[in-house]
Design an enzyme around this catalytic site. Sequence first.
Site, short mmCIF file in Angstrom:
data_model
loop_
_atom_site.label_atom_id
_atom_site.label_comp_id
_atom_site.label_asym_id
_atom_site.label_seq_id
_atom_site.Cartn_x
_atom_site.Cartn_y
_atom_site.Cartn_z
N GLY A 15 31.36 -3.49 -5.02
CA GLY A 15 32.19 -2.93 -3.95
C GLY A 15 33.47 -3.73 -3.76
O GLY A 15 33.46 -4.95 -3.90
N ARG A 76 30.97 -0.15 -10.96
CA ARG A 76 29.61 -0.56 -11.29
C ARG A 76 29.43 -0.25 -12.77
O ARG A 76 30.13 0.61 -13.31
CB ARG A 76 28.61 0.17 -10.41
CG ARG A 76 28.75 -0.48 -9.03
CD ARG A 76 28.06 0.12 -7.90
NE ARG A 76 28.17 -0.83 -6.79
CZ ARG A 76 28.82 -0.61 -5.66
NH1 ARG A 76 29.44 0.53 -5.44
NH2 ARG A 76 28.86 -1.52 -4.72
N ASP A 107 26.16 -10.04 -4.94
CA ASP A 107 24.92 -10.52 -5.57
C ASP A 107 24.65 -9.89 -6.93
O ASP A 107 24.23 -10.56 -7.87
CB ASP A 107 23.74 -10.14 -4.66
CG ASP A 107 23.36 -11.28 -3.75
OD1 ASP A 107 24.00 -12.33 -3.84
OD2 ASP A 107 22.42 -11.09 -2.96
N THR A 129 32.76 -9.57 -0.90
CA THR A 129 32.09 -8.43 -0.25
C THR A 129 32.35 -8.50 1.25
O THR A 129 32.35 -9.59 1.83
CB THR A 129 30.57 -8.42 -0.50
OG1 THR A 129 29.96 -7.52 0.43
CG2 THR A 129 29.92 -9.77 -0.31
N ASP A 131 30.42 -7.52 3.52
CA ASP A 131 29.17 -7.62 4.30
C ASP A 131 28.74 -9.04 4.66
O ASP A 131 27.85 -9.22 5.48
CB ASP A 131 28.01 -6.96 3.54
CG ASP A 131 28.16 -5.46 3.46
OD1 ASP A 131 29.02 -4.91 4.16
OD2 ASP A 131 27.42 -4.83 2.68
N ASP A 133 26.92 -10.89 2.97
CA ASP A 133 25.48 -10.97 2.69
C ASP A 133 25.17 -11.75 1.41
O ASP A 133 24.24 -11.41 0.69
CB ASP A 133 24.88 -9.55 2.62
CG ASP A 133 25.51 -8.72 1.52
OD1 ASP A 133 26.53 -9.15 0.95
OD2 ASP A 133 24.99 -7.62 1.23
N ARG A 175 24.44 -2.96 4.67
CA ARG A 175 23.22 -2.28 4.26
C ARG A 175 21.98 -3.15 4.50
O ARG A 175 20.96 -2.70 4.97
CB ARG A 175 23.29 -1.91 2.78
CG ARG A 175 23.20 -0.41 2.55
CD ARG A 175 23.38 -0.08 1.11
NE ARG A 175 24.64 -0.55 0.58
CZ ARG A 175 24.88 -0.79 -0.71
NH1 ARG A 175 23.94 -0.63 -1.60
NH2 ARG A 175 26.07 -1.19 -1.11
P1 ADP Z 1 27.72 -6.19 -5.91
O1 ADP Z 1 28.21 -7.13 -6.95
O2 ADP Z 1 28.76 -5.86 -4.89
O3 ADP Z 1 26.39 -6.65 -5.32
P2 ADP Z 1 26.30 -4.20 -7.53
O4 ADP Z 1 24.95 -4.62 -7.08
O5 ADP Z 1 26.58 -2.75 -7.67
O6 ADP Z 1 27.46 -4.77 -6.60
O7 ADP Z 1 26.56 -4.92 -8.95
C1 ADP Z 1 27.77 -4.76 -9.64
C2 ADP Z 1 27.51 -4.75 -11.13
O8 ADP Z 1 26.92 -5.98 -11.51
C3 ADP Z 1 26.52 -3.68 -11.60
O9 ADP Z 1 27.11 -2.43 -11.78
C4 ADP Z 1 26.07 -4.26 -12.92
O10 ADP Z 1 27.04 -4.06 -13.92
C5 ADP Z 1 26.00 -5.75 -12.59
N1 ADP Z 1 24.63 -6.08 -12.18
C6 ADP Z 1 24.02 -5.81 -11.01
N2 ADP Z 1 22.74 -6.22 -11.01
C7 ADP Z 1 22.51 -6.77 -12.22
C8 ADP Z 1 21.39 -7.37 -12.85
N3 ADP Z 1 20.22 -7.50 -12.21
N4 ADP Z 1 21.55 -7.82 -14.11
C9 ADP Z 1 22.72 -7.70 -14.75
N5 ADP Z 1 23.82 -7.14 -14.22
C10 ADP Z 1 23.74 -6.68 -12.97
#
Ligand code: ADP
Length: 324
Positions: A15, A76, A107, A129, A131, A133, A175
Amino acid sequence: MENKQKTIAVLTSGGDAPGMNAAIRAVVRTALHRGMRVLGVRRGYNGLINGDMVELNYLSVSDIMHRGGTILYTARCAEFREDAGVEKAKETCIKMGIDGVVVIGGDGSYRGARDLSLKGIPCVGLPGTIDNDISSTEYTIGYDTAMNTVCDMVDRLRDTSQSHDRCSVVEVMGRKAGYIALNTGIACGASVILMPEVPYDLEKDVLDKIRNAHKTGKQHFIVMVAEGVGGVEELAKKIEAATGIETRACVLGHVQRGGAPSLTDRVAATKMGYHAVELLEQGIGNRVVGLQCNEVVDYDILEGLEMVKTIDTNLVRIAEEVSL
Ligand code: ADP
């Protein structure tokens, strides 16, 4: 030994958050200042897999400090969750001569950075982010700006709620976390604040509170609800049915992510971006950068992901006591 010029890459992932541009600028300027090359990767891990990147110079990041969003775009990337995707990204990094990657995101993005680090490409995560979080830091880039946006919006809502003797049930982002709801709830004088971390009883904590305040003469109300609690439309109906006060739900949504970053976000992003480059300059990867007591810190990514951050229970108590 020959002193090869280092090349680092920077990307934004997950995000978006106001202040990401300030972080990109700090990374680019610090790296250039120290004689490194910098590649800007577009659309998160997608760009790292597809080689969608461009060399950045001092001017590439001029006039972006005060802009929301991210000049590198964010996305993503499902492919990066699979080992084959991480392997492709590693091959691109090797082909492009990338010695380290700064990943600005949440995360999820940190997990990706850990996977790529484990394949030998040093990655450093920066918390981006709204949030707040992320457990390994007290503060995330975008949090302050988002809260100020909420405050501004809810102040406007209050004007019309007051004029109509109305109750406004406002859903704000968060969230899994109630940081935005708690702080903006206090700042906007909410009568009730609902967060995922604090269980609540509809009758006692919401309806009785509003009924009792109504009896003392209070005519308009703000109920602040974190996205993770949800159900604002139904809650509004229940409040109206139980109290007789006209009640409307309002979901603030993505406006909370936009706008010019606040001073706090710009400075936090700059301090952490600078530190990320210092780590990569020394060849140190698999780290996440954060702020603790306003000081820049860094941790092993896995250690950072396993940390736990809790809501400030003292602030929850204060909010309860000062609300009517
Ligand atoms: P944020 O980074 O804001 O938490 P996301 O959870 O959507 O957002 O994660 C962003 C991107 O990071 C995902 O689209 C993916 O490419 C990568 N990612 C997320 N989780 C994992 C994971 N467990 N292992 C490897 N890459 C991940």
